[in-house]
Design a protein around this motif. Structure first.
Motif, PDB file in Angstrom:
ATOM      1  N   ILE A 343       0.856  -1.185   0.000  1.00 41.76           N
ATOM      2  CA  ILE A 343       0.000   0.000   0.000  1.00 41.76           C
ATOM      3  C   ILE A 343       0.893   1.236   0.000  1.00 41.76           C
ATOM      4  N   LEU A 344       0.717   2.079  -0.997  1.00 35.94           N
ATOM      5  CA  LEU A 344       1.593   3.228  -1.167  1.00 35.94           C
ATOM      6  C   LEU A 344       1.529   4.197   0.019  1.00 35.94           C
ATOM      7  N   GLU A 345       0.340   4.396   0.588  1.00 39.99           N
ATOM      8  CA  GLU A 345       0.215   5.335   1.699  1.00 39.99           C
ATOM      9  C   GLU A 345       1.060   4.887   2.877  1.00 39.99           C
ATOM     10  N   GLU A 350       5.906   5.629   6.235  1.00 47.24           N
ATOM     11  CA  GLU A 350       7.128   5.088   6.826  1.00 47.24           C
ATOM     12  C   GLU A 350       8.347   5.889   6.379  1.00 47.24           C
ATOM     13  N   ALA A 351       8.382   6.293   5.109  1.00 51.51           N
ATOM     14  CA  ALA A 351       9.511   7.066   4.595  1.00 51.51           C
ATOM     15  C   ALA A 351       9.634   8.399   5.312  1.00 51.51           C
ATOM     16  N   LEU A 352       8.490   9.058   5.584  1.00 50.97           N
ATOM     17  CA  LEU A 352       8.528  10.376   6.231  1.00 50.97           C
ATOM     18  C   LEU A 352       9.065  10.295   7.650  1.00 50.97           C
ATOM     19  N   ARG A 353       8.994   9.136   8.266  1.00 50.96           N
ATOM     20  CA  ARG A 353       9.558   8.973   9.612  1.00 50.96           C
ATOM     21  C   ARG A 353      11.080   9.081   9.605  1.00 50.96           C
ATOM     22  N   THR A 365       2.636  17.478   3.316  1.00 54.96           N
ATOM     23  CA  THR A 365       1.312  16.860   3.266  1.00 54.96           C
ATOM     24  C   THR A 365       1.335  15.680   2.313  1.00 54.96           C
ATOM     25  N   VAL A 366       0.454  14.730   2.580  1.00 56.42           N
ATOM     26  CA  VAL A 366       0.380  13.496   1.773  1.00 56.42           C
ATOM     27  C   VAL A 366      -1.050  13.310   1.303  1.00 56.42           C
ATOM     28  N   GLU A 367      -1.203  13.030   0.011  1.00 57.25           N
ATOM     29  CA  GLU A 367      -2.516  12.717  -0.552  1.00 57.25           C
ATOM     30  C   GLU A 367      -2.400  11.423  -1.335  1.00 57.25           C
ATOM     31  N   CYS A 368      -3.142  10.387  -0.925  1.00 59.62           N
ATOM     32  CA  CYS A 368      -3.084   9.085  -1.599  1.00 59.62           C
ATOM     33  C   CYS A 368      -4.494   8.569  -1.844  1.00 59.62           C
ATOM     34  N   ASP A 369      -4.659   7.892  -2.967  1.00 58.94           N
ATOM     35  CA  ASP A 369      -5.916   7.183  -3.195  1.00 58.94           C
ATOM     36  C   ASP A 369      -6.031   6.064  -2.169  1.00 58.94           C
ATOM     37  N   GLU A 370      -7.226   5.827  -1.725  1.00 54.12           N
ATOM     38  CA  GLU A 370      -7.453   4.831  -0.688  1.00 54.12           C
ATOM     39  C   GLU A 370      -7.142   3.426  -1.197  1.00 54.12           C
ATOM     40  N   LEU A 371      -6.383   2.675  -0.395  1.00 55.78           N
ATOM     41  CA  LEU A 371      -6.017   1.282  -0.700  1.00 55.78           C
ATOM     42  C   LEU A 371      -5.357   1.141  -2.074  1.00 55.78           C
ATOM     43  N   LEU A 372      -4.527   2.119  -2.432  1.00 51.83           N
ATOM     44  CA  LEU A 372      -3.792   2.042  -3.696  1.00 51.83           C
ATOM     45  C   LEU A 372      -2.530   1.205  -3.470  1.00 51.83           C
ATOM     46  N   MET A 373      -2.498   0.034  -4.108  1.00 53.00           N
ATOM     47  CA  MET A 373      -1.354  -0.864  -3.971  1.00 53.00           C
ATOM     48  C   MET A 373      -0.529  -0.856  -5.244  1.00 53.00           C
ATOM     49  N   VAL A 378      10.116  -2.756  -1.370  1.00 53.72           N
ATOM     50  CA  VAL A 378       9.789  -1.766  -0.336  1.00 53.72           C
ATOM     51  C   VAL A 378      11.028  -1.043   0.169  1.00 53.72           C
ATOM     52  N   LYS A 379      12.095  -1.769   0.456  1.00 55.72           N
ATOM     53  CA  LYS A 379      13.288  -1.159   1.024  1.00 55.72           C
ATOM     54  C   LYS A 379      13.877  -0.125   0.079  1.00 55.72           C
ATOM     55  N   LEU A 380      13.972  -0.469  -1.192  1.00 54.92           N
ATOM     56  CA  LEU A 380      14.538   0.463  -2.163  1.00 54.92           C
ATOM     57  C   LEU A 380      13.605   1.642  -2.427  1.00 54.92           C
ATOM     58  N   MET A 381      12.298   1.366  -2.471  1.00 53.88           N
ATOM     59  CA  MET A 381      11.352   2.447  -2.727  1.00 53.88           C
ATOM     60  C   MET A 381      11.315   3.429  -1.550  1.00 53.88           C
ATOM     61  N   LEU A 382      11.523   2.936  -0.322  1.00 63.60           N
ATOM     62  CA  LEU A 382      11.638   3.832   0.824  1.00 63.60           C
ATOM     63  C   LEU A 382      12.797   4.813   0.628  1.00 63.60           C
TER      64      LEU A 382
END
Length: 491
Positions: A343-345, A350-353, A365-373, A378-382
């Motif tokens: 899930i992208l959101e 997690e990245a913003l932490r 601010t973050v805007e994501c479509d709901e349940l957008l997978m 994951v590790k590299l995309m973070l």
């Protein structure tokens, strides 16, 4: 026979109906002899045609008719001149035919040589050069050709072009030994040579002045190679040697370029590390020394400020080391992706932490479509989202707005990181993703980066089948955009 019959029929017509004399009839038979010379393969048939034409002329057109006797002795001279003329004409016709045949063969072999030169220029690789050369020698000689790149060995399978489909794909041990001798001594050996003449194959070195590139073994089938074909064969081997030498030089130059690039990369990396690690390490050691020497004299607020500075510097070093390790894996080709749906959101949160603490001075601010997978490692995309957000924080003044969006567009999830800072100059956009390149814009905290973050981001996103693109954020600022493949949610 057909020529003589036709000539006799024509001679009767000319004699009976048009009254042609014997002298004219002789010319008809001369034509018959020439036709025989043109359409037969050996000169003896021209001589036979000459004799037969005299006998037929004597039998049908000299008195007494239908006998081989001659009343007028002058005809004997006619017969002799007719015979000599017919033989000479036949011989000249044969010679012209032989010249034409030889010229045709020379043209064919010259065409093979020109075609070989053209094909070798277009071959491109050592294996293709070997294949094209073997094909051309096979076409020229019509014999089995074995082409060994480098030293002939049992494990080193040759390029083979067969004239006989029942022939083996490998040389026998004794023939292979001849090929090895040729490679070691840079000399021709085998059949029709002074060295190991009992061999079935003629082995020739494809060589320059002091180096053997390959060995060509030709199955001679107990037949000598004609001198002209041998000359063309030598020219083909010279063309092959030139092409192999040229290709090896290209390979060596490419290897040298790669080594030079690696050395330059290593030098740039060391220079960047020595420059960029000094500042945070000096800050950490200086702050630590202050705490150790003056801890009792510092207020709680002062100590907390020093703790935060040490934390910021250490986190900067952690992110730097992560980027270095990832870039190293990419350069070595050892980066392996663990692709799965996420899930992208959650990934963005997690990245913003892990974003630089100074990011608290900006409005993120973050805007994501709901349940957008989306499908990702994951590790590299973070690391990608952290680096893009850190860049936005670094190059924008305090209280700037940073917007991270994730929207679905068809079968793609589009991720954007936008800010309203000073933006990116047009001439810098094409160089942003080059290793060790840093923007000329003033960095908010005064710290210069190594220029690895965006390079790593582009490599990771590229491994996911997309690319990062940079746009202007109207009225000012920058937008970084990339796409990921959507993972359908099954409810």
């Amino acid at each position: 026979v057909l020529s003589l019959i036709c000539s006799t029929a024509i001679a009767f017509l000319l004699n009976r109906f048009f009254g042609f004399s014997a002298a004219n009839i002789v010319m008809v038979y001369m034509l018959s002899v020439l036709m025989s010379a043109v359409f037969t393969s050996r000169q003896v048939w021209g001589i036979i045609a000459s004799v037969m034409s005299i006998l037929i002329f004597n039998f049908f057109f000299t008195e007494p008719y239908r006998t081989l006797q001659v009343n007028d002795p002058g005809y004997l001279i006619t017969f002799c001149v007719m015979f000599i003329t017919a033989v000479i004409s036949s011989a000249l016709t044969k010679k012209v035919k032989n010249y034409a045949r030889q010229n045709a063969k020379k043209a064919y072999r010259t065409e093979i040589l020109l075609e070989t030169s053209r094909k070798l220029q277009d071959a491109g690789t050592l294996e293709n050069i070997a294949k094209k050369t073997a094909e051309q020698l096979n076409m020229l000689l019509e014999r089995n050709v074995y082409f060994y790149l480098g030293r002939p060995e049992k494990k080193n399978r040759p390029v083979v072009c067969k004239a006989d489909e029942t022939a083996s794909d490998m040389l026998e041990d004794d023939e292979l030994a001849v090929a090895q001798w040729t490679y070691q001594n840079n000399k021709h050996a085998g059949y029709s040579t002074q060295t190991l003449p009992g061999a079935r194959c003629l082995c020739m070195a494809v060589r320059s002045a002091d180096k053997v590139f390959a060995v060509v073994a030709i199955d001679m089938q107990l037949r000598e190679i004609p001198a002209f074909e041998e000359g063309i064969m030598g020219a083909i081997l010279n063309e092959c040697a030139f092409a192999l030498e040229k290709e090896e030089l290209i390979i060596e130059r490419k290897e040298a370029d790669v080594k030079l690039q690696k050395e330059q990369l290593r030098a740039n990396l060391l220079r960047s590390i020595s420059h960029d690690l000094r500042t945070p390490l000096t800050s950490i050691s200086g702050n630590a020394e202050t705490l150790m020497g003056n801890d009792s004299e510092l207020s709680r607020q002062q100590r907390n400020a020093i703790y935060k500075d040490i934390y910021d510097d250490s986190m900067w070093l952690v992110n730097l080391v992560e980027n270095l390790l990832s870039v190293t894996r990419i350069e070595n080709g050892s980066m392996e992706l663990n692709i799965q749906g996420e899930i992208l959101e959650d990934v963005i949160t997690e990245a913003l932490r892990h974003v630089n603490r100074r990011g608290r001075e900006q409005v993120i601010t973050v805007e994501c479509d709901e349940l957008l997978m989306a499908r990702m490692d994951v590790k590299l995309m973070l690391q990608v989202i952290i680096n893009l957000t850190d860049n936005a924080v670094k190059y924008t003044p305090p209280h700037s707005e940073i917007m991270i969006k994730a929207r679905r567009h068809g079968d793609k999830a589009v991720v954007t990181v936008a800010d309203n800072g000073p933006g990116i100059k047009e001439d810098e956009k094409d160089r942003l993703f080059q290793m060790f390149y840093t923007s000329s814009n003033t960095v908010s905290d005064g710290r210069r980066g190594m220029g690895l973050g965006l390079t790593l981001c582009q490599a990771v996103v590229g491994a996911h089948g997309s690319e990062i693109k940079v746009y202007d954020n109207v009225p000012h600022g920058a937008v970084f955009r990339f796409e990921l493949e959507v993972e359908e949610v099954i409810l």
